[in-house]
Write a protein that holds these residues in place. Structure first.
Motif, mmCIF file in Angstrom:
data_model
loop_
_atom_site.group_PDB
_atom_site.id
_atom_site.type_symbol
_atom_site.label_atom_id
_atom_site.label_comp_id
_atom_site.label_asym_id
_atom_site.label_seq_id
_atom_site.Cartn_x
_atom_site.Cartn_y
_atom_site.Cartn_z
ATOM 1 N N HIS A 66 0.762 -1.212 -0.039
ATOM 2 C CA HIS A 66 0.195 -0.027 0.021
ATOM 3 C C HIS A 66 0.934 1.211 0.008
ATOM 4 N N LEU A 67 0.464 2.440 -0.922
ATOM 5 C CA LEU A 67 1.044 3.545 -0.804
ATOM 6 C C LEU A 67 0.503 4.601 0.200
ATOM 7 N N LYS A 68 1.547 5.243 0.975
ATOM 8 C CA LYS A 68 0.867 6.044 1.724
ATOM 9 C C LYS A 68 1.612 7.425 1.778
ATOM 10 N N LYS A 69 0.764 8.411 2.425
ATOM 11 C CA LYS A 69 1.333 9.600 2.702
ATOM 12 C C LYS A 69 0.847 10.279 3.891
ATOM 13 N N PRO A 70 1.563 10.840 4.786
ATOM 14 C CA PRO A 70 1.056 11.334 6.184
ATOM 15 C C PRO A 70 0.033 12.373 6.029
ATOM 16 N N SER A 71 0.169 13.391 5.000
ATOM 17 C CA SER A 71 -0.292 14.688 4.740
ATOM 18 C C SER A 71 -0.515 14.980 3.350
ATOM 19 N N ALA A 72 -1.741 14.869 2.904
ATOM 20 C CA ALA A 72 -1.811 14.742 1.162
ATOM 21 C C ALA A 72 -2.007 16.304 0.867
ATOM 22 N N LEU A 73 -1.573 16.528 -0.181
ATOM 23 C CA LEU A 73 -1.700 17.675 -1.058
ATOM 24 C C LEU A 73 -2.243 17.849 -2.094
ATOM 25 N N VAL A 74 -2.861 19.015 -2.460
ATOM 26 C CA VAL A 74 -3.842 19.140 -3.906
ATOM 27 C C VAL A 74 -2.999 18.647 -4.949
ATOM 28 N N SER A 75 -1.862 18.783 -5.005
ATOM 29 C CA SER A 75 -0.990 18.668 -6.196
ATOM 30 C C SER A 75 -0.535 16.878 -6.260
ATOM 31 N N ASP A 76 -0.856 16.389 -4.879
ATOM 32 C CA ASP A 76 -0.813 14.957 -5.283
ATOM 33 C C ASP A 76 -1.840 14.229 -6.139
ATOM 34 N N SER A 77 -3.137 14.839 -6.562
ATOM 35 C CA SER A 77 -4.120 14.315 -7.378
ATOM 36 C C SER A 77 -3.700 13.897 -8.482
ATOM 37 N N ALA A 78 -4.023 12.730 -8.774
ATOM 38 C CA ALA A 78 -3.309 12.052 -10.192
ATOM 39 C C ALA A 78 -3.628 10.668 -10.196
ATOM 40 N N LEU A 79 -3.354 9.937 -11.314
ATOM 41 C CA LEU A 79 -3.578 8.374 -11.384
ATOM 42 C C LEU A 79 -2.168 7.672 -10.551
ATOM 43 N N TYR A 80 -2.469 6.833 -9.995
ATOM 44 C CA TYR A 80 -1.495 5.947 -9.265
ATOM 45 C C TYR A 80 -1.484 4.456 -9.664
ATOM 46 N N PHE A 81 -0.266 4.061 -10.049
ATOM 47 C CA PHE A 81 -0.412 2.785 -10.526
ATOM 48 C C PHE A 81 0.633 1.885 -9.663
ATOM 49 N N CYS A 82 0.286 0.759 -9.245
ATOM 50 C CA CYS A 82 1.028 -0.160 -8.631
ATOM 51 C C CYS A 82 1.495 -1.488 -9.705
ATOM 52 N N ALA A 83 2.654 -1.644 -9.631
ATOM 53 C CA ALA A 83 3.162 -2.970 -10.812
ATOM 54 C C ALA A 83 4.255 -3.717 -9.792
ATOM 55 N N ALA A 84 4.250 -5.041 -10.291
ATOM 56 C CA ALA A 84 4.939 -6.164 -9.952
ATOM 57 C C ALA A 84 5.524 -6.906 -10.867
ATOM 58 N N GLY A 85 6.765 -7.463 -10.469
ATOM 59 C CA GLY A 85 7.585 -8.401 -11.304
ATOM 60 C C GLY A 85 8.150 -9.410 -10.392
ATOM 61 N N GLY A 86 8.872 -10.401 -11.007
ATOM 62 C CA GLY A 86 9.621 -11.427 -10.281
ATOM 63 C C GLY A 86 9.325 -12.833 -10.578
#
Lengths: 115, 113
Positions: free
Chosen positions: B75-95
């Motif tokens: 899980h991705l986390k941030k203690p204090s969100a900013l308006v500029s954090d608004s975006a699309l977030y992708f998780c990816a895996a390999g191995g």
């Protein structure tokens, strides 16, 4: 530092016309190169990857082809575009060698609209 | 089959509040896990990755992610969100036998002032 350039940024093409999207990487040698497509539904689909000149692996059957004529150049092509080819195309690179969790770095993308 | 799941299409957070964007994975062997961010009409930008070592990974722009092997989550986390954090977030895996990254479908993060 390494940079990746992708062009054109936007393209509107009629159905049945050819396509050529180009990508170059600077500041590294023998990178792994990738073409992804991002459809409107936002998911990323790996189309092609290359580990060296002339070595292309295709992930999905489709109307597109890829070529790597030079070490740091990757080209996405089509002879006859379909409406379903519309989307956001992303070129990417990672350092060479076997898979070991190397980060994949993306270009700024190319918007293709087939009309 | 190997896969990455992002169970939330959208996450809404008020500015200044903590944020979490969820990701679970299914990869054979030891996973390599990544988070990327995409702003409108732009390419994906690398935020952070887990390869081995400390389960808490710190990345760009104050983001961090926690690798949980028993729950197969990252899980991705941030203690204090900013308006500029608004975006699309992708998780990816390999191995394992996977020679390339598998991406989740993305989570749209909306931070309101």
């Amino acid at each position: 530092s390494q940079t990746i350039h992708q062009w054109p940024a936007t393209l509107v093409q009629p159905v049945g016309s050819p396509l050529s999207l180009e990508c170059t990487v600077e500041g590294t040698s023998n990178p792994n190169l990738y073409w992804y497509r991002q459809a409107a539904g936002r998911g990323l689909q790996l189309l092609f990857y290359s580990v060296g000149i002339g070595q292309i692996s295709s992930e999905v059957p489709q109307n597109l082809s890829a070529s790597r004529p030079q070490d740091r150049q990757f080209i996405l092509s089509s002879k006859k575009l379909l409406l379903s080819d519309s989307g956001f195309y992303l070129c990417a690179w990672s350092v060479s060698g076997g898979w070991s969790g190397n980060t994949i770095y993306f270009g700024e993308g190319s918007w293709l609209t087939v009309v | 089959a190997q896969s990455v799941a992002q169970p939330e299409d959208q996450v809404n957070v008020a500015e200044g509040n903590p944020l979490t964007v969820k990701c679970t994975y299914s990869v054979s062997g030891n996973p390599y896990l990544f988070w990327y961010v995409q702003y409108p009409n732009r390419g994906l930008q690398f935020l952070l990755k887990y390869i081995t070592g400390d389960n808490l990974v710190k990345g760009s722009y104050g983001f961090e992610a926690e690798f949980n092997k028993s729950q197969t989550s990252f899980h991705l986390k941030k203690p204090s969100a900013l308006v500029s954090d608004s975006a699309l977030y992708f998780c990816a895996a390999g191995g394992g036998s996977q020679g390339n990254l598998i991406f989740g479908k993305g989570t749209k993060l909306s931070v309101k002032p």
